[in-house]
Design a protein around this motif. Structure first.
Motif, PDB file in Angstrom:
ATOM      1  N   ARG A   1      -4.906   8.876  -5.028  1.00 38.84           N
ATOM      2  CA  ARG A   1      -3.299   9.304  -4.497  1.00 38.84           C
ATOM      3  C   ARG A   1      -3.387  10.887  -4.867  1.00 38.84           C
ATOM      4  NH1 ARG A   1      -0.751   6.692  -7.445  1.00 38.84           N
ATOM      5  NH2 ARG A   1       0.181   8.073  -8.887  1.00 38.84           N
ATOM      6  N   ALA A   2      -3.684  11.273  -5.853  1.00 45.59           N
ATOM      7  CA  ALA A   2      -3.615  12.695  -6.295  1.00 45.59           C
ATOM      8  C   ALA A   2      -4.335  13.757  -5.428  1.00 45.59           C
ATOM      9  CB  ALA A   2      -3.883  13.123  -7.885  1.00 45.59           C
ATOM     10  N   HIS A   3      -5.514  13.182  -5.212  1.00 43.45           N
ATOM     11  CA  HIS A   3      -6.477  13.755  -4.311  1.00 43.45           C
ATOM     12  C   HIS A   3      -5.970  13.870  -2.741  1.00 43.45           C
ATOM     13  CE1 HIS A   3     -10.314  15.245  -2.374  1.00 43.45           C
ATOM     14  NE2 HIS A   3     -10.286  14.201  -1.600  1.00 43.45           N
ATOM     15  N   TRP A   4      -5.309  12.694  -2.268  1.00 40.41           N
ATOM     16  CA  TRP A   4      -4.750  12.739  -0.954  1.00 40.41           C
ATOM     17  C   TRP A   4      -3.493  13.822  -0.858  1.00 40.41           C
ATOM     18  CZ3 TRP A   4      -5.510  10.735   3.949  1.00 40.41           C
ATOM     19  CH2 TRP A   4      -6.689   9.805   3.690  1.00 40.41           C
ATOM     20  N   LEU A   5      -2.745  13.545  -1.950  1.00 43.72           N
ATOM     21  CA  LEU A   5      -1.661  14.751  -1.808  1.00 43.72           C
ATOM     22  C   LEU A   5      -2.206  16.142  -1.989  1.00 43.72           C
ATOM     23  CD1 LEU A   5       1.121  13.010  -4.346  1.00 43.72           C
ATOM     24  CD2 LEU A   5       0.519  12.757  -1.715  1.00 43.72           C
ATOM     25  N   ALA A   6      -3.102  16.350  -2.660  1.00 45.03           N
ATOM     26  CA  ALA A   6      -3.627  17.790  -2.953  1.00 45.03           C
ATOM     27  C   ALA A   6      -4.120  18.047  -1.505  1.00 45.03           C
ATOM     28  CB  ALA A   6      -4.603  17.923  -3.845  1.00 45.03           C
TER      29      ALA A   6
ATOM     30  N   LEU B   1      -5.562   1.883  -2.279  1.00 41.32           N
ATOM     31  CA  LEU B   1      -6.031   3.351  -2.654  1.00 41.32           C
ATOM     32  C   LEU B   1      -4.997   4.117  -3.360  1.00 41.32           C
ATOM     33  CD1 LEU B   1      -7.691   4.365   0.783  1.00 41.32           C
ATOM     34  CD2 LEU B   1      -8.891   4.160  -1.415  1.00 41.32           C
ATOM     35  N   PHE B   2      -3.761   4.097  -3.086  1.00 43.66           N
ATOM     36  CA  PHE B   2      -2.782   4.931  -3.364  1.00 43.66           C
ATOM     37  C   PHE B   2      -2.147   4.368  -4.827  1.00 43.66           C
ATOM     38  CE2 PHE B   2      -2.462   5.772   1.157  1.00 43.66           C
ATOM     39  CZ  PHE B   2      -2.863   6.908   1.297  1.00 43.66           C
ATOM     40  N   ALA B   3      -2.481   3.139  -5.034  1.00 44.93           N
ATOM     41  CA  ALA B   3      -2.162   2.806  -6.463  1.00 44.93           C
ATOM     42  C   ALA B   3      -3.001   3.292  -7.677  1.00 44.93           C
ATOM     43  CB  ALA B   3      -2.079   1.237  -6.483  1.00 44.93           C
ATOM     44  N   ASP B   4      -4.204   3.828  -7.148  1.00 40.22           N
ATOM     45  CA  ASP B   4      -5.330   4.426  -8.071  1.00 40.22           C
ATOM     46  C   ASP B   4      -4.499   5.954  -8.204  1.00 40.22           C
ATOM     47  OD1 ASP B   4      -7.385   5.790  -8.912  1.00 40.22           O
ATOM     48  OD2 ASP B   4      -8.617   3.935  -8.885  1.00 40.22           O
ATOM     49  N   ASP B   5      -4.251   6.237  -9.260  1.00 43.68           N
ATOM     50  CA  ASP B   5      -3.742   7.669  -9.480  1.00 43.68           C
ATOM     51  C   ASP B   5      -4.832   8.802  -9.116  1.00 43.68           C
ATOM     52  OD1 ASP B   5      -1.343   6.539 -10.510  1.00 43.68           O
ATOM     53  OD2 ASP B   5      -2.205   6.708 -12.467  1.00 43.68           O
TER      54      ASP B   5
ATOM     55  N   ASP C   1       0.639  -1.195  -0.107  1.00 44.18           N
ATOM     56  CA  ASP C   1       0.219  -0.043   0.039  1.00 44.18           C
ATOM     57  C   ASP C   1       0.939   1.320   0.058  1.00 44.18           C
ATOM     58  OD1 ASP C   1      -2.789  -1.129  -0.055  1.00 44.18           O
ATOM     59  OD2 ASP C   1      -2.666  -1.389   2.055  1.00 44.18           O
ATOM     60  N   LEU C   2       2.150   1.201   0.525  1.00 45.93           N
ATOM     61  CA  LEU C   2       2.998   2.443   0.440  1.00 45.93           C
ATOM     62  C   LEU C   2       3.838   2.590  -0.669  1.00 45.93           C
ATOM     63  CD1 LEU C   2       4.631   1.567   4.041  1.00 45.93           C
ATOM     64  CD2 LEU C   2       2.440   2.917   3.509  1.00 45.93           C
ATOM     65  N   ASP C   3       3.974   1.640  -1.560  1.00 42.34           N
ATOM     66  CA  ASP C   3       4.881   1.754  -2.641  1.00 42.34           C
ATOM     67  C   ASP C   3       4.490   2.953  -3.566  1.00 42.34           C
ATOM     68  OD1 ASP C   3       6.127  -0.546  -1.691  1.00 42.34           O
ATOM     69  OD2 ASP C   3       5.201  -2.110  -3.302  1.00 42.34           O
ATOM     70  N   PRO C   4       3.059   2.992  -3.706  1.00 46.75           N
ATOM     71  CA  PRO C   4       3.004   4.492  -4.760  1.00 46.75           C
ATOM     72  C   PRO C   4       3.181   5.702  -4.201  1.00 46.75           C
ATOM     73  CG  PRO C   4       1.080   2.774  -4.510  1.00 46.75           C
ATOM     74  CD  PRO C   4       1.883   2.393  -3.595  1.00 46.75           C
ATOM     75  N   LEU C   5       3.146   5.812  -2.629  1.00 47.36           N
ATOM     76  CA  LEU C   5       3.800   7.139  -2.188  1.00 47.36           C
ATOM     77  C   LEU C   5       5.185   7.041  -2.079  1.00 47.36           C
ATOM     78  CD1 LEU C   5       1.296   6.876   1.150  1.00 47.36           C
ATOM     79  CD2 LEU C   5       0.971   8.324  -0.951  1.00 47.36           C
ATOM     80  N   ASP C   6       5.844   5.877  -2.098  1.00 45.58           N
ATOM     81  CA  ASP C   6       7.289   6.047  -2.300  1.00 45.58           C
ATOM     82  C   ASP C   6       7.643   6.416  -3.498  1.00 45.58           C
ATOM     83  OD1 ASP C   6       8.648   5.382   0.137  1.00 45.58           O
ATOM     84  OD2 ASP C   6       8.102   3.212  -0.089  1.00 45.58           O
ATOM     85  N   ALA C   7       6.821   6.309  -4.528  1.00 40.63           N
ATOM     86  CA  ALA C   7       7.298   6.419  -6.021  1.00 40.63           C
ATOM     87  C   ALA C   7       7.196   8.019  -5.991  1.00 40.63           C
ATOM     88  CB  ALA C   7       6.404   5.781  -6.854  1.00 40.63           C
ATOM     89  N   GLU C   8       6.455   8.462  -5.253  1.00 41.91           N
ATOM     90  CA  GLU C   8       6.259  10.073  -5.643  1.00 41.91           C
ATOM     91  C   GLU C   8       7.389  10.792  -5.255  1.00 41.91           C
ATOM     92  OE1 GLU C   8       3.787  12.008  -6.858  1.00 41.91           O
ATOM     93  OE2 GLU C   8       2.146  10.467  -7.074  1.00 41.91           O
ATOM     94  N   PRO C   9       8.057  11.590  -6.126  1.00 40.04           N
ATOM     95  CA  PRO C   9       9.131  12.162  -5.957  1.00 40.04           C
ATOM     96  C   PRO C   9       9.170  13.402  -4.845  1.00 40.04           C
ATOM     97  CG  PRO C   9       8.380  13.314  -8.150  1.00 40.04           C
ATOM     98  CD  PRO C   9       7.590  11.820  -7.563  1.00 40.04           C
ATOM     99  N   LEU C  10       7.975  13.871  -4.544  1.00 37.89           N
ATOM    100  CA  LEU C  10       7.983  14.840  -3.175  1.00 37.89           C
ATOM    101  C   LEU C  10       7.142  14.562  -2.202  1.00 37.89           C
ATOM    102  CD1 LEU C  10       6.661  17.933  -5.655  1.00 37.89           C
ATOM    103  CD2 LEU C  10       9.041  17.513  -4.944  1.00 37.89           C
ATOM    104  N   VAL C  11       7.047  13.056  -1.972  1.00 39.19           N
ATOM    105  CA  VAL C  11       6.663  12.738  -0.817  1.00 39.19           C
ATOM    106  C   VAL C  11       7.799  11.600  -0.321  1.00 39.19           C
ATOM    107  CG1 VAL C  11       4.914  10.843   0.269  1.00 39.19           C
ATOM    108  CG2 VAL C  11       4.152  12.411  -1.664  1.00 39.19           C
ATOM    109  N   GLU C  12       7.786  11.889   1.093  1.00 37.89           N
ATOM    110  CA  GLU C  12       8.979  11.064   1.912  1.00 37.89           C
ATOM    111  C   GLU C  12       8.137  10.260   2.905  1.00 37.89           C
ATOM    112  OE1 GLU C  12      13.095  12.065   4.345  1.00 37.89           O
ATOM    113  OE2 GLU C  12      11.448  13.319   4.602  1.00 37.89           O
ATOM    114  N   VAL C  13       8.323   8.797   2.634  1.00 39.20           N
ATOM    115  CA  VAL C  13       7.621   7.949   3.622  1.00 39.20           C
ATOM    116  C   VAL C  13       8.612   7.474   4.510  1.00 39.20           C
ATOM    117  CG1 VAL C  13       6.579   5.860   3.796  1.00 39.20           C
ATOM    118  CG2 VAL C  13       6.056   7.294   1.697  1.00 39.20           C
TER     119      VAL C  13
END
Length: 485
Positions: A440-445, A433-437, A269-281
């Motif tokens: 994930r975009a909504h959460w980051l916003a 949830l976060f694998a769905d673009d 579940d954490l992998d897509p967040l890790d893949a975001e360049p501006l998110v530090e998990v």
């Protein structure tokens, strides 16, 4: 075409068997073969839901994706999901069959071989090539009696073996030659060749090493595979992956803290967040405090929720979490983490440990009872009017007034999850949830980050293609196919 099969075993755990099989599955699929992955026995709490209503190891789901076929319970007929240091839930052909201590499981293995061979034959009927993955180490001769995961299966199904060693951890010559030395003669005869994985540097410097392994074992050298850095973009199966150093992100705008508990489950579940360049998990280990400046704390899934909640309190993270909430921080509980956020968790039947009930963290007005059948289903729905797709994989029913403020609406089912009155605490059973673009975009916003431009699933496909090309360059795929029987 006659169905062929080839098994990949390792000199130890985490030598890269799963990724090698995934890459080969994509490579041979691109060559026009009907490929099916198969792992007789797996041990992992990172599992995937299958369309045929069961669960298998996450690695076999990724391998099925690499082969461009739906995952099936027959791709991983025996799945062990650890619940304690000495015991695990036993899942057979996708369905939980109870729990067993390690010593009890050894006695069960001969009876499970029938299910393993049945599933294998079902896959053979669908395929030109079956790629079989072993488990752990081929040299664990102390576990050889009744084995269904490595040589026991290879011998029973008459499948030739390729042995994989990991040079990155050191001692690869000794591990491969040593495996040859300790194996019984009949088992060693099943091995046709070897691969050396995760090489860094000039490959000519290890040419003599490959020759020496071949001379001492009599096995064919089939490839020296350079380190594949993009492997981090693919879902990991083994919790050992959580120990890998995080990629530095000096420009990160969001910090997400995740306490790593002993029985963590579905941590991809954490992998897509890790893949975001501006998110530090930030993976928080025992002995470290939850950081005070985290934008979000995620309580991940757990295979034994009550036991992990006890560990959470033992490390003082309950105090850190309440302080985070008092500062206005946000919390997301996923599956077991959702259950922890409620008032109580009851396990009257002892499904995950000793029967009993414990107080939860009290941040959501819900209560959970662990009872009934495990829910294993793919889902689609909306959360904050944003569509998403994912899956549920959990035991237990959660009820309470907090569910009057649901997190999501599941298509064909209705409200799901719970949200605190101020909207800052969320609990849900929805994985993925976060694998769905879109989600994930909504959460980051929502958390104040720049809009996400990452296409996560597209990235996974591109990485599988790149892995296949990587193996085409460095492994003799024609010879592998010729060795398959």
């Amino acid at each position: 075409m006659i169905t062929r099969a080839l098994m990949f075993q390792g000199t130890g755990s985490d030598v890269g068997k799963s990724l090698v099989v995934a890459g080969l599955a994509r490579a041979y699929t691109l060559r026009g073969l009907r490929v099916r992955p198969f792992k007789p026995q797996n041990m992992s709490n990172n599992a995937a839901v299958t369309p045929d209503g069961g669960e298998i190891g996450r690695a076999q789901a990724l391998q099925a994706r690499a082969a461009r076929v739906p995952p099936s319970v027959h791709m991983n007929p025996v799945l062990l999901k650890p619940q304690s240091e000495i015991g695990a839930q036993v899942v057979v052909q996708g369905r939980a069959r109870g729990t067993a201590r390690a010593s009890e499981y050894q006695a069960l293995k001969p009876a499970l071989m029938a299910a393993v061979l049945e599933s294998y034959e079902k896959l053979r009927a669908q395929a030109d090539l079956v790629l079989v993955e072993g488990a752990g180490s081929a040299s664990e001769i102390n576990l050889r009696a009744g084995d269904i995961a490595n040589m026991g299966f290879a011998r029973a199904a008459n499948v030739p073996v390729v042995l994989i060693g990991d040079i990155d951890r050191g001692g690869v010559i000794a591990s491969l030659v040593g495996t040859s030395a300790v194996l019984p003669e009949e088992d060693a005869a099943m091995i046709r060749g070897f691969l050396v994985n995760r090489f860094r540097g000039d490959p000519t410097l290890f040419a003599a090493g490959m020759d020496e392994i071949a001379r001492r074992t009599g096995w064919a050298p089939l490839g020296l595979i350079p380190f594949f850095p993009d492997a981090r973009r693919l879902p990991a199966e083994d919790a050992l992956a959580l120990d890998a150093p995080a990629q530095p992100k000096p420009d990160a705008r969001l910090r997400i803290a995740v306490p790593i508990l002993p029985r963590i489950a579905n941590f991809d579940d954490l992998d897509p967040l890790d893949a975001e360049p501006l998110v530090e998990v930030l993976r928080i280990r025992p002995g470290a405090a939850l950081p005070g400046d985290a934008d979000l704390v995620i309580l991940p899934g757990s295979k034994s929720t009550i036991a992990d909640l006890e560990d959470f309190r033992r490390h003082g993270w309950d105090i850190d979490l309440l302080a985070h909430v008092r500062r206005g921080g946000r919390v997301l509980g996923l599956c077991g983490g959702y259950q922890m956020l409620g008032h109580t968790i009851a396990d009257p039947e002892g499904l995950e440990g000793p029967p009993g009930s414990v107080a939860g963290l009290g941040l959501l007005d819900v209560e959970t009872v662990l009872a009934g059948d495990k829910r294993l289903v793919a889902i689609t729905g909306t959360a904050d009017d944003i569509a998403f797709s994912g899956y549920e994989m959990h035991m237990g029913v959660t009820r309470g007034p907090g569910r009057a403020r649901p997190f999501a609406l599941i298509d064909g089912e209705g409200p799901e999850g719970a949200v605190s009155p101020d909207g800052r605490i969320i609990g849900t059973y929805a994985h993925g949830l976060f694998a769905d673009d879109r989600q994930r975009a909504h959460w980051l916003a929502r958390l104040g980050a720049a809009p996400s431009t990452l296409a996560y699933e597209t990235g996974v496909e591109e990485t599988l293609d790149a892995l296949a090309a990587h193996l085409e360059r460095h492994v003799d795929l024609d010879r592998l196919l010729a060795l398959a029987r």
